[in-house]
Design a protein around this motif. Structure first.
Motif, short mmCIF file in Angstrom:
data_model
loop_
_atom_site.label_atom_id
_atom_site.label_comp_id
_atom_site.label_asym_id
_atom_site.label_seq_id
_atom_site.Cartn_x
_atom_site.Cartn_y
_atom_site.Cartn_z
N THR A 138 102.94 50.04 -68.98
CA THR A 138 103.79 48.99 -68.41
C THR A 138 103.27 48.57 -67.04
OG1 THR A 138 105.67 50.03 -69.54
CG2 THR A 138 106.17 48.38 -67.86
N GLY A 139 102.81 49.56 -66.23
CA GLY A 139 102.24 49.24 -64.93
C GLY A 139 100.97 48.42 -65.04
N ALA A 140 100.14 48.75 -66.04
CA ALA A 140 98.93 47.96 -66.26
C ALA A 140 99.28 46.53 -66.65
CB ALA A 140 98.07 48.61 -67.35
N TYR A 141 100.32 46.37 -67.47
CA TYR A 141 100.78 45.03 -67.86
C TYR A 141 101.31 44.27 -66.65
CZ TYR A 141 103.44 41.46 -70.43
OH TYR A 141 103.94 40.28 -70.91
N THR A 142 102.00 44.97 -65.74
CA THR A 142 102.48 44.32 -64.52
C THR A 142 101.31 43.79 -63.70
OG1 THR A 142 104.37 45.84 -64.44
CG2 THR A 142 103.85 44.65 -62.42
N GLY A 143 100.26 44.59 -63.58
CA GLY A 143 99.08 44.14 -62.85
C GLY A 143 98.46 42.91 -63.49
N VAL A 144 98.42 42.87 -64.82
CA VAL A 144 97.85 41.72 -65.52
C VAL A 144 98.72 40.48 -65.29
CG1 VAL A 144 97.32 40.76 -67.78
CG2 VAL A 144 96.65 43.10 -67.24
N LEU A 145 100.04 40.64 -65.33
CA LEU A 145 100.93 39.49 -65.11
C LEU A 145 100.74 38.92 -63.71
CD1 LEU A 145 104.32 40.55 -66.78
CD2 LEU A 145 102.75 38.74 -67.50
N CYS A 147 98.06 39.07 -61.98
CA CYS A 147 96.75 38.39 -61.99
C CYS A 147 96.84 37.03 -62.68
CB CYS A 147 95.73 39.28 -62.69
SG CYS A 147 94.08 38.56 -62.85
N VAL A 148 97.53 36.96 -63.82
CA VAL A 148 97.65 35.71 -64.55
C VAL A 148 98.38 34.66 -63.73
CG1 VAL A 148 98.74 34.62 -66.56
CG2 VAL A 148 97.49 36.75 -66.83
N VAL A 149 99.42 35.07 -63.02
CA VAL A 149 100.24 34.13 -62.25
C VAL A 149 99.49 33.62 -61.02
CG1 VAL A 149 102.34 33.88 -60.87
CG2 VAL A 149 102.42 35.06 -63.08
N PHE A 150 98.80 34.51 -60.31
CA PHE A 150 98.23 34.14 -59.01
C PHE A 150 96.72 33.90 -59.02
CE2 PHE A 150 102.08 36.57 -57.91
CZ PHE A 150 102.74 35.61 -57.15
N VAL A 151 96.01 34.44 -60.03
CA VAL A 151 94.55 34.33 -60.04
C VAL A 151 94.05 33.55 -61.25
CG1 VAL A 151 92.37 35.60 -60.02
CG2 VAL A 151 94.33 36.49 -58.75
N GLY A 152 94.51 33.92 -62.43
CA GLY A 152 94.02 33.34 -63.66
C GLY A 152 93.62 34.44 -64.63
N ASN A 202 108.49 42.81 -64.95
CA ASN A 202 107.69 41.97 -65.85
C ASN A 202 108.50 40.80 -66.40
OD1 ASN A 202 105.64 43.79 -65.42
ND2 ASN A 202 105.88 44.85 -67.37
N GLN A 203 109.75 41.07 -66.77
CA GLN A 203 110.61 40.00 -67.26
C GLN A 203 110.87 38.95 -66.17
OE1 GLN A 203 111.65 39.40 -70.39
NE2 GLN A 203 110.39 41.15 -70.99
N TRP A 204 111.00 39.39 -64.94
CA TRP A 204 111.21 38.47 -63.84
C TRP A 204 110.00 37.56 -63.67
CZ3 TRP A 204 108.79 37.57 -59.12
CH2 TRP A 204 109.51 36.77 -58.21
N PHE A 205 108.80 38.13 -63.77
CA PHE A 205 107.59 37.32 -63.67
C PHE A 205 107.55 36.27 -64.77
CE2 PHE A 205 105.45 40.45 -60.84
CZ PHE A 205 104.90 39.56 -59.95
N ILE A 206 107.89 36.66 -65.99
CA ILE A 206 107.83 35.73 -67.12
C ILE A 206 108.84 34.60 -66.95
CG2 ILE A 206 108.27 35.54 -69.61
CD1 ILE A 206 107.06 38.33 -69.91
N LEU A 211 106.51 27.32 -68.66
CA LEU A 211 106.84 27.65 -70.04
C LEU A 211 105.61 28.08 -70.84
CD1 LEU A 211 108.92 27.79 -72.30
CD2 LEU A 211 108.50 25.35 -72.76
N GLN A 212 104.50 27.36 -70.72
CA GLN A 212 103.31 27.68 -71.50
C GLN A 212 102.77 29.06 -71.14
OE1 GLN A 212 100.21 24.77 -71.18
NE2 GLN A 212 98.80 25.86 -72.55
N THR A 213 102.71 29.36 -69.84
CA THR A 213 102.24 30.67 -69.41
C THR A 213 103.20 31.77 -69.85
OG1 THR A 213 101.19 29.65 -67.50
CG2 THR A 213 101.53 32.04 -67.43
#
Length: 369
Positions: A138-145, A147-152, A202-206, A211-213
């Motif tokens: 779950t922590g690894a998924y948080t890191g990915v989220l 990254c996706v939101v702020f970096v790509g 993670n849910q808060w980030f989503i 919508l697409q992301t």
């Protein structure tokens, strides 16, 4: 490679005289010795090696079936010819260019998950100790989220973000559990609590992203191999291969740690330093798998236990666990593609459905103890 067989009475330890005339300990079972150099050798029980080989062959067989399945079908013979560069061009295009990367990534990610699960179950000395239960996935998924939101999104970025998120989560769980020494059961309880907290994050980030992301992140968060190709294979193979070599370089210290901190220290193992090294490698393995396919649940939990029962080892079986993880993820991904065709489910949906039942059985079994 040479086998050595035990002759101790009643299968217990004894002594035997080798060809060189030296006396050695005999553990009452056949052992294979692979000498990699004058001072480096790898030992494995015959049953352990045979179990690993059978599991790998089974995973390869499922992979061949998966390569020939779909709207464009091919027989196993045609698949094998395509893999060797022969046969019709259309078959080679579908098998090698389109389907083979997914199969290879399933095998690589599954092996990383199985190996990571074996490491954490050995460190906690508890069958419930796996990276998804402890919250590291779950922590690894948080890191990915993040990254996706702020970096790509790209494999190097997501792999680094998954590693940072997993290591940060591991450090938090480890520190919160560090009271009069790290106890396996306390580590699991703290990990479950931290995982629940991170799931909310993670849910808060989503919710906050567009919508697409959000849709893409939600589907990927279930664990999926859909849409992956050759660009992801090479970096994943390099990362996971290097981590496997690092685990191998630590030798048999993990099995010594399973005996307890006092016993490990008595034979000269630096307990805290060795535990942290295995902790970092276990997190890195699950982070590499998460960067490829998302947080796939229950493979890391079930693979070591199933491998342990097949190999009948006294302690953790690393190689069989990796092979079992590869087989489980390969079978699950094939089922996810074909069970509800033409719709392809995320592979995490299948592993949760099967692994959830196993988790309930394991909890009930632990409660009876």
């Amino acid at each position: 490679m040479k086998p050595g067989t035990g002759t101790g009475s009643h299968g217990g330890p004894g002594t035997s005289r080798g060809a060189a005339g030296r006396w050695g300990v005999d553990f009452g079972r056949s052992v294979l010795v692979l000498r990699l150099g004058p001072a480096v050798s790898v030992r494995a029980g015959v049953r352990t090696a045979a179990t690993t080989a059978v599991l790998l062959l089974a995973a390869a067989a499922v992979g061949v079936v998966a390569l020939g399945s779909g709207e464009f079908t091919a027989t196993p013979a045609e698949v094998l010819r395509a893999l060797t560069g022969e046969g019709p061009r259309a078959v080679r295009l579908v098998v090698v260019e389109w389907r083979l990367p997914r199969v290879l990534l399933a095998l690589l990610a599954g092996a990383a998950m199985g190996l990571s699960g074996a490491i954490f179950q050995a460190l906690t000395r508890n069958p419930l100790g796996s990276p998804d239960v402890l919250g590291f996935s779950t922590g690894a998924y948080t890191g990915v989220l993040v990254c996706v939101v702020f970096v790509g999104r790209g494999y190097p970025q997501t792999a680094a973000a998954a590693l940072i998120g997993g290591l940060a989560t591991a450090a938090l769980v480890y520190l919160l559990s560090l009271r009069r020494g790290v106890q396996g059961f306390r580590l699991i309880i703290v990990g479950i609590a931290v995982s629940a907290l991170l799931s909310s994050v993670n849910q808060w980030f989503i919710i906050k992203v567009d919508l697409q992301t959000a849709v893409s992140a939600t589907i990927w968060g279930k664990g999926t191999l859909n849409g992956l190709g050759w660009p992801q294979v090479t970096p994943a193979a390099v990362a996971i291969g290097a981590l496997c070599v690092a685990v191998l370089a630590l030798g048999r210290k993990l099995q010594v740690l399973e005996l307890g901190d006092d016993a490990a220290a008595a034979v000269g193992v630096a307990v805290d330093r060795t535990r942290l090294a295995y902790l970092a490698l276990g997190v890195a393995l699950i982070a590499a798998a998460t960067a490829v396919a998302g947080p796939i649940s229950f493979v890391a939990l079930a693979a070591p236990q199933l491998a342990h029962r097949l190999a009948r080892t006294a302690g953790t079986a690393l190689a069989p666990s990796a092979a079992m993880g590869a087989l489980l993820l390969m079978v699950s991904d094939h089922a996810a593609q074909r069970a509800f065709a033409p719709t392809q489910l995320p592979v995490g949906v299948v592993t949760v459905s099967i692994g959830g039942l196993y988790f309930v059985w394991l909890l009930a079994r632990q409660a009876r103890r």
